[in-house]
Enzyme design. Structure first.
Site, PDB file in Angstrom:
ATOM      1  N   TYR B  51       0.877  -1.245  -0.309  1.00  0.00           N
ATOM      2  CA  TYR B  51      -0.228   0.162  -0.054  1.00  0.00           C
ATOM      3  C   TYR B  51       0.581   1.176  -0.024  1.00  0.00           C
ATOM      4  O   TYR B  51       2.195   0.979   0.711  1.00  0.00           O
ATOM      5  CB  TYR B  51      -1.049  -0.313   1.394  1.00  0.00           C
ATOM      6  CG  TYR B  51      -2.112  -1.120   1.268  1.00  0.00           C
ATOM      7  CD1 TYR B  51      -1.813  -2.220   1.379  1.00  0.00           C
ATOM      8  CD2 TYR B  51      -3.439  -0.596   1.262  1.00  0.00           C
ATOM      9  CE1 TYR B  51      -3.074  -2.883   1.204  1.00  0.00           C
ATOM     10  CE2 TYR B  51      -4.238  -1.693   1.176  1.00  0.00           C
ATOM     11  CZ  TYR B  51      -4.315  -2.359   0.829  1.00  0.00           C
ATOM     12  OH  TYR B  51      -4.918  -4.187   0.713  1.00  0.00           O
ATOM     13  N   GLU B  52       0.283   2.368  -0.487  1.00  0.00           N
ATOM     14  CA  GLU B  52       1.231   3.499  -0.972  1.00  0.00           C
ATOM     15  C   GLU B  52       1.718   4.117   0.149  1.00  0.00           C
ATOM     16  O   GLU B  52       2.273   4.795   0.493  1.00  0.00           O
ATOM     17  CB  GLU B  52       0.535   4.406  -1.781  1.00  0.00           C
ATOM     18  CG  GLU B  52      -0.986   5.284  -0.934  1.00  0.00           C
ATOM     19  CD  GLU B  52      -1.738   5.515  -2.556  1.00  0.00           C
ATOM     20  OE1 GLU B  52      -1.187   5.525  -3.739  1.00  0.00           O
ATOM     21  OE2 GLU B  52      -2.220   6.319  -1.610  1.00  0.00           O
ATOM     22  N   SER B  53       0.892   3.849   1.317  1.00  0.00           N
ATOM     23  CA  SER B  53       1.480   4.173   2.587  1.00  0.00           C
ATOM     24  C   SER B  53       2.938   3.385   3.614  1.00  0.00           C
ATOM     25  O   SER B  53       3.191   4.250   4.369  1.00  0.00           O
ATOM     26  CB  SER B  53      -0.040   3.633   3.980  1.00  0.00           C
ATOM     27  OG  SER B  53       0.040   2.030   4.034  1.00  0.00           O
TER      28      SER B  53
END
Lengths: 276, 257, 276, 257
Positions: B51-53
């Site tokens: 996930y881009e987090s």
């Protein structure tokens, strides 16, 4: 060396009307307490930078603090729109705001470049996107070695960065843990920074969960530290409290309506004490 | 024996099946996240979800509401800075599939998540690009999943936030270091793939009980159908059970707080 | 997905004559065991990349494996010269080698850019230095926003990277801890990578000292893992064994003399078993 | 009461005194590291020492032999990747002083650590630039310490690895975002500073027992002396004691292994 101040004093001293302010935290550790303090102190004409504006900028925009917003994804994550952001962009309420939008990759690189003291970030980005046609801060350079066309964006260099973190120690060193986002980059890219923390411990390196490669920002790279317990709610602090997902959903109804929003701000921000 | 399932479940199961075990997948929030986690909990236990987090190789037990819920970090192999995520892991070429949702999509699979109307005077302001513009070009290929409707499936998007194949279908031609782009679009009605020549989206498979007319009615251009049109297999009892459990766990977790 | 191989097999499979190889480790975790295996297998014409060539490249150069060395500081840290490097550059023994030299900042940025999949790195570097006059891979670009002249170097993209690390787990994920150098960047920048480790544990995330932001390289980003206990000696492995500073000092006398060097290599590398 | 000390000790103590408490110092290995740690153990307990190995704010009990000894990581506040060290901490503008040694230095404080002779056919190949080229330009100012000799102090260096003030003294003029450069050079004989106009190094202070002739004899050009030439204060008993203990601890630690 970081000064320990009350949140009121830190915001009063470092956030000036008209300043460029980055409040960061990628879903995690969003500095809500500090954002509310900015609203309480009635700061105006701010240029607000943030990859994901989230509820915190929705509140600041709705409260009239913002002149311009620089961002890459302006929604209520998993819920829908940021209605105050939309109302400002679509209807100019409570005032017209300017927007400058990027992609996440570009903004993350721009924070990195800011921390690295560079004027620009270079990335393989924006290929085929129409964002460069509406953002004149996206340009292209040719690689002097391969000739490849690469995107360039100006680095982010805020006047003030505000982030929330788990712990500071007495020397002002700050630990960020879990989803670290671009927190460190945002602090290092800024001329001044305020870090709000859940708690202050004696010495981070003597903590039982100390790790030699932990994300620690030294006190001499921070202007001010303010203790703000639960300072990230309704966002969360890894190891302290979870995200209040219910509030994120409830916000949708509050923010849809100007009066409901204003009442919420009055009750929960203007007439709330803050941590001063 | 026919099972009882919704068209939304059909979409999620079909989207999940598109992921192969061992693939590295950069996951968008919402429908892609639901499908990717269903894949991980069924046929693809070693699919790598990113996930881009900054959460690398994460295995959430409940679906995250946001792209950075604590659940993602707590179940990740490790969590890196967001700039590292985009620079090293996405741009560095480690992502097999980018899995995206969208508000609008056009016949060349260009995505619009920016706005409806004119940029300076938008009718509806949407959230913006987020990670999508670079996921779509730097991942090996792209899967897209969204609900089928004339509002979403338009002939030309109001704004190309994220490149599919460009406004003329040639947007990737001759561009160095670019991924294959959208290789399939999965909706609640059908599966589409780009025509190998023109890159225009073509329906390759209809979901059970869905007619050509259903798809045409829900699409804002004259959608083409493949000569050998397939029928999407139904969800299995196990897929439905695991999906429903996942959604129930998620609902419980999100309302608890 | 990383394959678990013997060190012999990993080197035999992935290090080809003529390849561009980066063996990294900034003073810490230098992959000596792997370097010795490369010498034992008589690899030739390698382009060796490393910020600090150290004893490992002194040995590879003296053993005739190198055609070219790309580096930024070629000394025996705290002791003096790398005599085999000097002998090759000054006298062409055992063969002429080509050198391409950078500064640390440029090489570190070049590894970072390699990991980031970019063709170039941009830095505020080489101002007033004469290195650009002897290295045609140092160029300059103008920032499209500020006009500032900035240095550009090609990114590092080795055919093979070899690093040493503390632990792998059964899924092939690798933990690097302490001075992490440019280890992760070197692995991610390479087409293929070999990681030697002190030990293999069941699951890194279940280890008692697991940290959510630890420097862990996932197994699917690594080609091969080989167990090499004490594989970094005379360098060190944080948490396992200290640096053998005495050997670093003794190396000076061994490496000064061609015969003493050759004898040392014969006794300690060629006729030593390795970990195969 | 006069103390017994060596010229090397005089040099280290004088170099240490140049550092002020609270300064952030990017430390070169060898003499600079010895001086910086002496400063930390005497008058500047809160001087922040940073080594290019990524060790931020480190407090070693023994001097490191290399720039990345375990001692540095174990006593650091935290340790970051080397690329981060150069990008965020040095280039990012967080370093007050870069503290460097060198093999050769010229009258404009340019440093040569690359080679003696011609680049393509070197007489002596030196280790190279390492961190110095960017430390010298990106740190707020630069202190240099080395033993005084005609071999080291030459009119023009064979190669400018690292900018002092350039071959004509004007190398920093008009360059944006550049530090002040070398503000003092500390040797075993004297302290030098650049002339405010010409940038040529000028002796500003002679160490006890050192004459002008001693300095002139050890310098490869006609070195100038300041009009108000000072006398460097002697080391104190405490400084000597702490320095000797430090060196003894170090010798013990390095021979043990």
């Amino acid at each position: 060396m970081a000064e320990f101040l009350s949140l009121h004093d830190a915001v009063a001293r470092f956030v000036e009307d008209g300043a460029t302010v980055a409040m960061e935290g990628f879903t995690h550790l969003i500095p809500f307490a500090a954002g509310h303090e900015v609203i309480r102190q009635g700061k105006r004409d701010l240029t607000l930078i943030r990859m994901t504006p989230d509820l915190i900028y929705d509140q600041l925009i709705g409260a009239g603090c913002a002149r311009k917003v620089i961002f890459s994804w302006g929604g209520n994550p998993g819920v829908g729109s940021l209605h105050r952001l939309r109302d400002a962009v679509e209807q100019g309420w409570p005032r017209q705001i300017e927007i400058l939008e990027h992609s996440h990759a570009a903004m993350a690189c721009a924070f990195e470049a800011g921390a690295a003291g560079l004027p620009l970030a270079v990335l393989r980005g924006y290929v085929g996107s129409e964002l460069p046609s509406v953002n004149d801060q996206i340009r292209f350079i040719d690689c002097p070695f391969t000739g490849e066309r690469l995107a360039a964006v100006p680095s982010v260099r805020p006047d003030v960065t505000i982030v929330h973190a788990q712990k500071a120690d007495r020397a002002g060193n700050v630990l960020v843990e879990g989803i670290v986002g671009v927190q460190k980059e945002a602090v290092l890219a800024a001329a001044k920074s305020i870090v709000t923390v859940e708690e202050v411990v004696d010495d981070l390196t003597a903590e039982p969960d100390y790790h030699p490669n932990a994300c620690i920002i030294p006190g001499w790279a921070i202007a001010a530290i303010a203790v703000a317990e639960k300072g990230a709610l309704p966002s969360y602090a890894h190891g302290y409290y979870p995200r209040d997902n219910r509030f994120y959903k409830e916000w949708d109804a509050i923010a849809r309506d100007r009066d409901a929003f204003t009442q919420w701000i009055d009750e929960n921000v203007m007439n709330a004490g803050g941590n001063a | 024996m026919s099972l009882d399932y919704s068209s939304a479940e059909m979409m999620t199961v079909t989207a999940a099946r598109a992921l192969e075990n061992g693939m590295t997948c950069f996951v968008g929030i919402g429908l892609p996240s639901e499908a990717a986690n269903l894949a991980r909990l069924t046929h693809a236990p070693d699919v790598v979800l990113i996930y881009e987090s900054g959460t690398l190789q994460t295995r959430p037990q409940v679906l995250p509401l946001s792209i950075g819920d604590g659940e993602l970090a707590e179940s990740a192999l490790t969590t890196v800075a967001v700039q590292e995520m985009f620079r090293y892991w996405l741009q560095g070429g480690h992502i097999d599939v980018g899995f995206l949702g969208t508000a609008q999509i056009d016949r060349y699979a260009n995505l619009n998540t920016t706005l409806i109307g004119d940029y300076r005077e938008p009718k509806v302001r949407l959230p913006g690009g987020g990670g999508a513009p670079e996921i779509a070009t730097n991942a090996g290929e792209v899967f897209i999943t969204l609900k089928h409707s004339r509002r979403a499936f338009v002939k030309d998007v109001d704004f190309v936030t994220t490149l599919g194949f460009g406004r003329d279908g040639k947007g990737r031609d001759g561009v160095p270091n670019i991924g294959k782009g959208p290789t399939r679009v999965i909706t609640d009605l059908c599966v589409m793939k780009p025509d190998p020549e023109t890159r225009e989206l073509v329906v390759v498979s209809l979901h059970p009980g869905v007619s050509r007319e259903d798809v045409s009615d829900a699409t804002g251009w004259e959608i083409r159908f493949a000569d050998e049109l397939e029928h999407t297999p139904e969800p299995s009892a196990r897929e439905l059970e695991i999906l429903r459990e996942l959604k129930e766990r998620t609902a419980r977790a999100h309302s608890g707080q």
